[in-house]
Scaffold this motif. Structure first.
Motif, PDB file in Angstrom:
ATOM      1  N   GLU A 164     -15.773 -10.616 -19.359  1.00 14.56           N
ATOM      2  CA  GLU A 164     -14.569 -11.063 -20.068  1.00 14.56           C
ATOM      3  C   GLU A 164     -13.848  -9.886 -20.722  1.00 14.56           C
ATOM      4  OE1 GLU A 164     -16.017 -14.096 -22.739  1.00 14.56           O
ATOM      5  OE2 GLU A 164     -15.823 -15.672 -21.214  1.00 14.56           O
ATOM      6  N   TYR A 216      -2.061 -13.623 -12.384  1.00 14.95           N
ATOM      7  CA  TYR A 216      -1.597 -13.744 -13.767  1.00 14.95           C
ATOM      8  C   TYR A 216      -0.625 -12.609 -14.103  1.00 14.95           C
ATOM      9  CZ  TYR A 216      -1.660 -13.602 -18.864  1.00 14.95           C
ATOM     10  OH  TYR A 216      -1.288 -13.566 -20.189  1.00 14.95           O
ATOM     11  N   ARG A 243      -6.851 -16.925 -23.257  1.00 17.47           N
ATOM     12  CA  ARG A 243      -7.078 -18.270 -22.696  1.00 17.47           C
ATOM     13  C   ARG A 243      -7.376 -18.182 -21.208  1.00 17.47           C
ATOM     14  NH1 ARG A 243      -2.232 -22.307 -21.548  1.00 17.47           N
ATOM     15  NH2 ARG A 243      -3.344 -23.749 -20.211  1.00 17.47           N
ATOM     16  N   LEU A 244      -6.606 -17.375 -20.501  1.00 19.59           N
ATOM     17  CA  LEU A 244      -6.826 -17.229 -19.057  1.00 19.59           C
ATOM     18  C   LEU A 244      -8.243 -16.733 -18.777  1.00 19.59           C
ATOM     19  CD1 LEU A 244      -5.500 -16.913 -16.042  1.00 19.59           C
ATOM     20  CD2 LEU A 244      -5.841 -14.518 -16.629  1.00 19.59           C
ATOM     21  N   ARG A 283     -11.014 -16.682 -20.709  1.00 22.26           N
ATOM     22  CA  ARG A 283     -12.062 -17.653 -21.082  1.00 22.26           C
ATOM     23  C   ARG A 283     -12.156 -18.778 -20.069  1.00 22.26           C
ATOM     24  NH1 ARG A 283      -9.733 -16.754 -25.881  1.00 22.26           N
ATOM     25  NH2 ARG A 283      -8.511 -18.683 -25.776  1.00 22.26           N
ATOM     26  N   SER A 284     -11.006 -19.319 -19.674  1.00 18.99           N
ATOM     27  CA  SER A 284     -11.004 -20.434 -18.721  1.00 18.99           C
ATOM     28  C   SER A 284     -11.494 -19.999 -17.349  1.00 18.99           C
ATOM     29  CB  SER A 284      -9.596 -21.024 -18.621  1.00 18.99           C
ATOM     30  OG  SER A 284      -9.222 -21.578 -19.859  1.00 18.99           O
ATOM     31  N   LEU A 285     -11.111 -18.798 -16.936  1.00 20.71           N
ATOM     32  CA  LEU A 285     -11.564 -18.273 -15.640  1.00 20.71           C
ATOM     33  C   LEU A 285     -13.089 -18.211 -15.603  1.00 20.71           C
ATOM     34  CD1 LEU A 285     -11.052 -16.911 -12.876  1.00 20.71           C
ATOM     35  CD2 LEU A 285     -10.869 -14.729 -14.108  1.00 20.71           C
ATOM     36  N   ASP A 341     -15.145 -19.848 -17.608  1.00 16.07           N
ATOM     37  CA  ASP A 341     -15.710 -21.197 -17.726  1.00 16.07           C
ATOM     38  C   ASP A 341     -15.918 -21.778 -16.320  1.00 16.07           C
ATOM     39  OD1 ASP A 341     -15.767 -21.222 -20.488  1.00 16.07           O
ATOM     40  OD2 ASP A 341     -13.922 -22.413 -20.708  1.00 16.07           O
ATOM     41  N   VAL A 342     -15.002 -21.474 -15.418  1.00 18.92           N
ATOM     42  CA  VAL A 342     -15.114 -21.961 -14.038  1.00 18.92           C
ATOM     43  C   VAL A 342     -16.140 -21.168 -13.244  1.00 18.92           C
ATOM     44  CG1 VAL A 342     -13.863 -22.189 -11.845  1.00 18.92           C
ATOM     45  CG2 VAL A 342     -12.752 -22.876 -13.982  1.00 18.92           C
TER      46      VAL A 342
END
Length: 197
Positions: free
Chosen positions: A84, A163, A182-183, A185-187, A189-190
């Motif tokens: 990250e 992005y 946000r991008l 963290r979400s990336l 998370d997936v």
């Protein structure tokens, strides 16, 4: 005794940087000299060619500092946090480099007309290679499950470059920008469930 320089190389490079970002490679040396407050002759005493000044003004060789930082994290800390941090660093560095790349491509995409392309050494490919090397090292240590590190690195770089394109090359017009944190963290998370050992 020689006269001391009134205008520094940094001031010339700053003037060239502004002109090239505004006008691409088409910015004239006369315009750059005017902005810097020197003669064209002075420009060519300090920079052998417009090409050399263009390269100095863009400063693209400074990109990629995150690679060494990520490499130094092999075996240390949490792998997800390391990835990250690297992804955020890529986005931060890219925000300053994208306008420079756009100015560079104003010279054309053919290396025979744009020699800087050959000297730049494809930073996106090098980014993917650095990520793949990190993933491979962590996989070897058992800190990631066995996976195709090259494809995983390309997946991460694909999301990040999309992005960058969306937020920096084609900025929001009537749509809300996505925050870089946000991008990232979400990336992950997936992606993380498929990466964790």
């Amino acid at each position: 005794m020689a006269r001391p320089r009134q205008i520094t190389d940094e001031q010339i490079v700053r003037a060239a940087h502004e002109a090239f970002l505004e006008q691409g490679f088409g910015a004239t040396t006369a315009e750059i000299a005017r902005r810097a407050g020197v003669s064209e002759g002075t420009l060519f005493k300090r920079y052998a060619s417009k090409e050399e000044l263009f390269e100095a003004a863009l400063g693209l060789r400074e990109y990629g500092q995150w690679r060494q930082q990520l490499h130094s994290q092999v075996g240390l800390g949490e792998v997800r946090r390391n990835l990250e941090s690297a992804a955020l660093a890529i986005l931060v560095e890219s925000s300053s480099v994208v306008p420079k790349l756009m100015a560079m491509f104003s010279r054309g995409h053919d290396p025979s007309h744009n020699p800087l392309l050959g000297r730049l050494d494809d930073p996106v490919r090098r980014d993917a290679e650095a990520l793949a090397a990190y993933l491979q090292a962590e996989t070897s240590l058992g800190r990631l499950r066995p996976l195709d590190t090259e494809v995983t690195a390309l997946t991460i770089m694909g999301a990040l470059t999309h992005y960058i394109h969306r937020e920096h090359m084609m900025p929001a017009q009537g749509r809300r920008a996505i925050d870089a944190g946000r991008l990232v963290r979400s990336l992950f998370d997936v992606l993380w469930p498929g990466l964790s050992p």
